[in-house]
Design a protein around this motif. Structure first.
Motif, PDB file in Angstrom:
ATOM      1  N   GLN A 202      37.565  44.314  48.091  1.00 50.29           N
ATOM      2  CA  GLN A 202      38.736  45.065  47.646  1.00 50.29           C
ATOM      3  C   GLN A 202      38.503  45.656  46.262  1.00 50.29           C
ATOM      4  O   GLN A 202      38.847  46.809  45.996  1.00 50.29           O
ATOM      5  CB  GLN A 202      39.975  44.163  47.628  1.00 50.29           C
ATOM      6  N   SER A 206      38.346  49.683  45.418  1.00 52.63           N
ATOM      7  CA  SER A 206      39.203  50.272  44.388  1.00 52.63           C
ATOM      8  C   SER A 206      38.372  51.015  43.346  1.00 52.63           C
ATOM      9  O   SER A 206      38.749  52.103  42.898  1.00 52.63           O
ATOM     10  CB  SER A 206      40.045  49.186  43.718  1.00 52.63           C
ATOM     11  N   GLU A 209      37.480  54.416  44.077  1.00 51.92           N
ATOM     12  CA  GLU A 209      38.613  55.336  43.884  1.00 51.92           C
ATOM     13  C   GLU A 209      39.020  55.444  42.429  1.00 51.92           C
ATOM     14  O   GLU A 209      40.036  56.061  42.105  1.00 51.92           O
ATOM     15  CB  GLU A 209      39.805  54.858  44.726  1.00 51.92           C
ATOM     16  N   ARG A 211      39.877  52.919  40.431  1.00 49.46           N
ATOM     17  CA  ARG A 211      41.000  52.022  40.164  1.00 49.46           C
ATOM     18  C   ARG A 211      40.490  50.608  39.901  1.00 49.46           C
ATOM     19  O   ARG A 211      39.433  50.212  40.382  1.00 49.46           O
ATOM     20  CB  ARG A 211      41.977  52.016  41.350  1.00 49.46           C
ATOM     21  N   VAL A 213      41.278  46.452  39.966  1.00 51.07           N
ATOM     22  CA  VAL A 213      42.062  45.329  40.473  1.00 51.07           C
ATOM     23  C   VAL A 213      42.214  44.306  39.353  1.00 51.07           C
ATOM     24  O   VAL A 213      41.221  43.879  38.757  1.00 51.07           O
ATOM     25  CB  VAL A 213      41.383  44.686  41.699  1.00 51.07           C
ATOM     26  N   HIS A 241      46.637  51.113  37.176  1.00 49.48           N
ATOM     27  CA  HIS A 241      45.361  50.692  37.753  1.00 49.48           C
ATOM     28  C   HIS A 241      44.232  51.697  37.544  1.00 49.48           C
ATOM     29  O   HIS A 241      43.084  51.392  37.876  1.00 49.48           O
ATOM     30  CB  HIS A 241      45.530  50.427  39.259  1.00 49.48           C
TER      31      HIS A 241
END
Length: 314
Positions: A202, A206, A209, A211, A213, A241
């Motif tokens: 995950q 992210s 993209e 972003r 976490v 984020h």
């Protein structure tokens, strides 16, 4: 079996503000076994390891060795090694890659410039290029520094690699053995602790993209530890984020209390009060430690958004 990582988790020790600090990471592929001080106790020429340590000193560059997950019997000197350089400062984060047949070429790098975020010497000396593959997932597996890194890190690295995470590498040392398995993700330089494969995937998705976490995050290596905790606290408070959205622009005070100013790229800013405490009760901070200690922890006391007038006055 009780280890430094199991004790830390049982005590619910906070991990925010515990990442290793480095504006720039320089990573050299070195198969085979690693000793506790891997640059000088591996199958890398120890004279080269000492020279790299000396070249990096005081430059904000951290040098580490990497290897692919799997068995670590060194089958001979690799003909071609992967080399990566990554700068983690928001707004100028980059990851470049190269290969070399002679690791002594790394001594041709301008370490001071690398620490400032200038990759030109890396590109010139090593024919480096912007990395176009997946983000790097660097899992600490150096059991000679702490057995938790081997017991927990190696299975995580193997699981990630087996499931097709192409950017997976084992790395020599990320600090914070008691948070094993520990992970550093490049290019943005956020470190994670107590990592599990599904959560790492995950995180990497992210990052692709742009972003970040926040769950399980130890902080961004670009900042000193009070700044790491402050930036994560602002992300948590605002739900921000985007990787490049926040920067630590000022840190005032000395241990055990700081006031950290975190700025957003849209012009907003926050004043964050961070206090250094001690994680109790005393325990061994790593599995090899013979003396009990109380690891420092970064506690965020307050997060306050600044008005334009307040920001100008400060």
């Amino acid at each position: 079996m009780s280890t430094c990582s199991t004790v830390s988790q049982e005590l619910d020790e906070p991990i925010s503000g515990t990442a290793a600090t480095a504006r720039t990471w320089l990573l050299l592929e070195q198969p085979g076994p690693w000793g506790a001080k891997a640059l000088t106790s591996s199958h890398l020429d120890p004279a080269l390891g000492r020279a790299l340590e000396a070249a990096a000193k005081g430059t904000d560059v951290r040098v580490a060795l990497i290897r692919r997950p799997g068995r670590h019997a060194d089958s001979g000197t690799p003909t071609t090694r992967h080399v990566y350089a990554a700068h983690t400062l928001p707004g100028n984060a980059w990851l470049h890659s190269a290969t070399t047949c002679d690791p002594r070429q790394l001594l041709d790098l301008d370490f001071a410039a690398l620490g400032r975020g200038d990759h030109s010497s890396f590109d010139t000396a090593l024919d480096g290029r912007p990395h176009t593959g997946e983000p790097l997932a660097l899992v600490c597996t150096n059991g000679k520094r702490d057995r938790c890194c081997a017991l927990l890190g190696r299975p995580l690295a193997a699981e990630l690699a087996a499931s097709g995470v192409e950017g997976t590498w084992e790395v020599t040392h990320l600090g914070g053995h008691r948070f094993s398995p520990t992970l550093l993700v490049l290019p943005y330089g956020y470190a994670y602790g107590r990592a599990e494969a599904h959560a790492v995937k995950q995180v990497l998705h992210s990052v692709q993209e742009g972003r970040i976490v926040v769950e399980g995050c130890r902080g961004n290596s670009a900042w000193e530890r009070p700044g790491q905790a402050a930036e994560l606290a602002v992300r948590t408070a605002t739900g921000e984020h985007a990787a490049d959205a926040l920067a630590v622009v000022r840190t005032e005070g000395v241990a055990p209390r700081w006031e950290v100013t975190v700025a957003h790229s849209d012009g907003r800013s926050w004043r964050v009060v961070v206090a250094q405490g001690a994680s109790l009760p005393p325990r061994a901070e790593s599995c090899g430690a013979s003396v009990l200690g109380s690891p420092a922890r970064m506690d965020v006391i307050a997060v306050r958004e600044l008005t334009a007038t307040t920001a100008l006055a400060s």
